[in-house]
Design a protein around this motif. Structure first.
Motif, PDB file in Angstrom:
ATOM      1  N   UNK A 146       0.840  -1.201   0.000  1.00  0.00           N
ATOM      2  CA  UNK A 146       0.000   0.000   0.000  1.00  0.00           C
ATOM      3  C   UNK A 146       0.873   1.247   0.000  1.00  0.00           C
ATOM      4  N   UNK A 147       0.310   2.318  -0.531  1.00  0.00           N
ATOM      5  CA  UNK A 147       1.073   3.553  -0.611  1.00  0.00           C
ATOM      6  C   UNK A 147       1.349   4.108   0.777  1.00  0.00           C
ATOM      7  N   UNK A 184      -5.548  12.919   1.742  1.00  0.00           N
ATOM      8  CA  UNK A 184      -5.991  13.113   3.123  1.00  0.00           C
ATOM      9  C   UNK A 184      -6.864  11.954   3.603  1.00  0.00           C
ATOM     10  N   UNK A 185      -7.752  11.484   2.719  1.00  0.00           N
ATOM     11  CA  UNK A 185      -8.627  10.375   3.110  1.00  0.00           C
ATOM     12  C   UNK A 185      -7.867   9.063   3.215  1.00  0.00           C
ATOM     13  N   UNK A 186      -6.895   8.887   2.344  1.00  0.00           N
ATOM     14  CA  UNK A 186      -6.187   7.597   2.302  1.00  0.00           C
ATOM     15  C   UNK A 186      -5.379   7.381   3.568  1.00  0.00           C
ATOM     16  N   UNK A 194      -5.622  -0.188  -1.552  1.00  0.00           N
ATOM     17  CA  UNK A 194      -6.904   0.194  -2.114  1.00  0.00           C
ATOM     18  C   UNK A 194      -6.709   0.561  -3.586  1.00  0.00           C
ATOM     19  N   UNK A 195      -7.779   0.557  -4.396  1.00  0.00           N
ATOM     20  CA  UNK A 195      -7.632   0.847  -5.823  1.00  0.00           C
ATOM     21  C   UNK A 195      -6.963   2.188  -6.114  1.00  0.00           C
ATOM     22  N   UNK A 196      -7.244   3.211  -5.299  1.00  0.00           N
ATOM     23  CA  UNK A 196      -6.661   4.525  -5.553  1.00  0.00           C
ATOM     24  C   UNK A 196      -5.151   4.523  -5.330  1.00  0.00           C
ATOM     25  N   UNK A 197      -4.627   3.497  -4.648  1.00  0.00           N
ATOM     26  CA  UNK A 197      -3.185   3.431  -4.384  1.00  0.00           C
ATOM     27  C   UNK A 197      -2.373   3.400  -5.671  1.00  0.00           C
ATOM     28  N   UNK A 198      -2.904   2.790  -6.725  1.00  0.00           N
ATOM     29  CA  UNK A 198      -2.155   2.723  -7.989  1.00  0.00           C
ATOM     30  C   UNK A 198      -1.934   4.115  -8.553  1.00  0.00           C
ATOM     31  N   UNK A 229      -0.659  -3.900  -8.689  1.00  0.00           N
ATOM     32  CA  UNK A 229      -2.065  -3.568  -8.461  1.00  0.00           C
ATOM     33  C   UNK A 229      -2.814  -3.428  -9.784  1.00  0.00           C
ATOM     34  N   UNK A 230      -2.161  -2.861 -10.788  1.00  0.00           N
ATOM     35  CA  UNK A 230      -2.818  -2.698 -12.087  1.00  0.00           C
ATOM     36  C   UNK A 230      -3.041  -4.045 -12.769  1.00  0.00           C
TER      37      UNK A 230
END
Length: 560
Positions: A146-147, A184-186, A194-198, A229-230
């Protein structure tokens, strides 16, 4: 006993060389067909032999170009007769010339052959394609991380700031406010991927690339985690966020990676855009597929598509590979946003697509396109380099068609190449390693040698110094090899000039100086104008011999 071998001549040329009117050595397969990957066939059935090609990998782990990016004669299946036909030799020759002109590496190889020093030709590869060619990717994570595990929120915010300062103005397809909200949310959630990590990993990796000359341990971890992740996301329908993350990966690979992974990733992005329905739009909304369950800004979609096409087309041209042609595209070009210059690059797309090797265009059309590109005003160094790269490609295409550019156009080209060198220097000072930073100056060196005028040669020192400066800051195998190759091409050009000068000197010395002094103590009145010429005429420009010499001059040996 010493045996002397004469020049080998072929008694029988293969059919391919006959059709293309090329020299044939009579081997099976012949040297020409091996070099250009043609099927070598002879009229006699017993001499026909099919050729297989293999792909090798050099010590850096990257595969070389496929025979200078030249195509095999393509075979098309007729939908009506269900029979296979071979493309005519004239069409194959056109595609060969177009691919060679589009591909900078093939043009370099041509310059090497022109030098007549066949033992020292540079091997075909994409010189200075970027400054790294994979040297920054030294660490690979076994699994996606994870990022939040790789970066602190403070470091992520800093790297995102670098991204929006240095990359976003040229490739703008991410909203800065939305990304800041995701950050901020992450970091307020758990550390599970999570998907937005990519997307966040892609932005952070590019921020690392543009903020430090040498990669730290975090940068390759970010790249590899985003990749894994991709790859796992292929089981889901393509979404705007997954397409954005893939495009960030394409940009990173183009800037710092190797050729084939970058090209394949660029093809993947375009296929995902098509699968998501983001290549078509109507007046009300973007026609996303229902299963994406994601709305998107129409301008963002246009930018995702335009930037993806831009990268895929140029990588395909550089490598002599097929681009992804999208059918039924109805998306307009992006509109200009304040503080960004993406439209400067994207407005070049129509001219870039025209250079497709499968298209047949008249030289007048290409010249008109070149004039339009030269007329454009670009205001940011990366887009200036993009403009310069397109103009150089158009010049190579016209040269492959044996079209002589007017002197005024050549002077305008030299003005643009000078601007390109300045843009590359500005990028180097900013420590923003855009892929054109070394690639365009290297191609400028090649084109200046091909133009071969006093004005073009006088620009060589600046281009060579620019390459040297890039290699001194980003001291990698790729930049050092580009510098060595450019120097070798200049030396080969110099050697050719010296051989020409020696031949002219032999002509001048045909008559013994003493005999000339005894028989011709002074010039006749008809040639008195020669006394007005300086001893060194090497720097005289625009010397019009047709105006200096009368029509009867040397008409025949008995002219009085």
């Amino acid at each position: 006993m010493t045996s002397v071998q004469g020049r080998k001549r072929s008694r029988l040329a293969c059919q391919t060389c006959r059709d293309l009117k090329r020299k044939c050595d009579g081997a099976e397969p012949c040297g020409t067909c091996v070099r250009f990957e043609y099927p070598c066939r002879y009229s006699a059935g017993s001499r026909m032999r099919s050729k297989t090609t293999t792909t090798t990998t050099d010590h850096s782990g990257r595969a070389p170009l496929r025979s200078a990016g030249l195509p095999r004669p393509t075979r098309h299946r007729s939908p009506v007769e269900n029979t296979t036909t071979t493309t005519p030799a004239s069409s194959v020759e056109h595609q060969v010339r177009s691919l060679e002109a589009n591909s900078g590496p093939a043009f370099v190889h041509r310059l090497g052959f022109r030098s007549e020093s066949k033992g020292n030709n540079p091997r075909v590869q994409t010189f200075a394609w970027n400054a790294f060619l994979g040297s920054r990717q030294t660490v690979q994570s076994p699994t996606a991380r994870s990022v939040t595990e790789l970066l602190s929120q403070q470091r992520m915010s800093y790297l995102a700031g670098v991204y929006f300062q240095k990359l976003h103005p040229t490739y703008s397809f991410i909203d800065a406010g939305e990304l800041d909200q995701h950050v901020r949310l992450r970091w307020a959630k758990s550390s599970a991927p999570e998907p937005i990590d990519a997307v966040l990993c892609g932005v952070a990796a590019l921020g690392c690339l543009f903020s430090q000359v040498h990669a730290d341990r975090t940068e390759p971890d970010l790249v590899e985690s985003a990749k894994r992740m991709l790859e796992e996301s292929f089981s889901e329908p393509p979404s705007v966020s997954s397409i954005t993350a893939w495009l960030l990966r394409v940009i990173y690979l183009r800037l710092a990676g190797t050729h084939y992974p970058a090209w394949m990733a660029s093809c993947t992005v375009l296929h995902m855009l098509e699968a998501a329905g983001m290549t078509v739009e109507d007046t009300d909304h973007v026609a996303l597929r229902p299963d994406t369950k994601e709305a998107s800004n129409i301008e963002v979609n246009r930018r995702l598509l335009a930037v993806s096409q831009h990268l895929n087309i140029w990588m395909s041209y550089d490598m002599g590979l097929s681009r992804v042609p999208l059918s039924g595209v109805t998306c307009a070009l992006p509109s200009k946003w304040p503080g960004e210059f993406t439209t400067e690059l994207m407005e070049l797309l129509p001219f870039t697509i025209q250079l497709d090797p499968e298209r047949t265009q008249a030289a007048s059309e290409l010249e008109s396109a070149l004039q339009t590109v030269l007329d454009r005003v670009h205001s940011r160094p990366p887009t200036v380099l993009g403009q310069c790269n397109l103009a150089l490609c158009l010049c190579r295409r016209l040269r492959s068609m044996e079209f002589a550019l007017p002197d005024t156009t050549i002077q305008r080209i030299l003005v643009l190449t000078a601007s390109g060198i300045q843009a590359a220097r500005a990028i180097l000072i900013d420590r923003a390693p855009w892929h054109h930073m070394a690639y365009v100056p290297f191609q400028i060196v090649c084109v200046l040698l091909a133009i071969d005028t006093i004005s073009s040669i006088s620009q060589l020192p600046d281009a060579m110094q620019c390459l040297k400066d890039v290699a001194s800051v980003y001291n990698t195998h790729a930049t050092r090899e580009a510098m060595r190759t450019a120097r070798s091409l200049v030396m080969l050009h110099q050697r050719g000039k010296e051989m020409l000068a020696a031949a002219l000197n032999d002509v001048v010395n045909i008559y013994d100086q003493e005999d000339v002094a005894n028989t011709a103590p002074s010039l006749p009145d008809d040639f008195a104008w020669l006394n007005g010429l300086p001893e060194d005429i090497s720097n005289i420009q625009d010397l019009n011999l047709e105006q200096l010499l009368s029509p009867e001059f040397f008409w025949n040996a008995s002219s009085s």
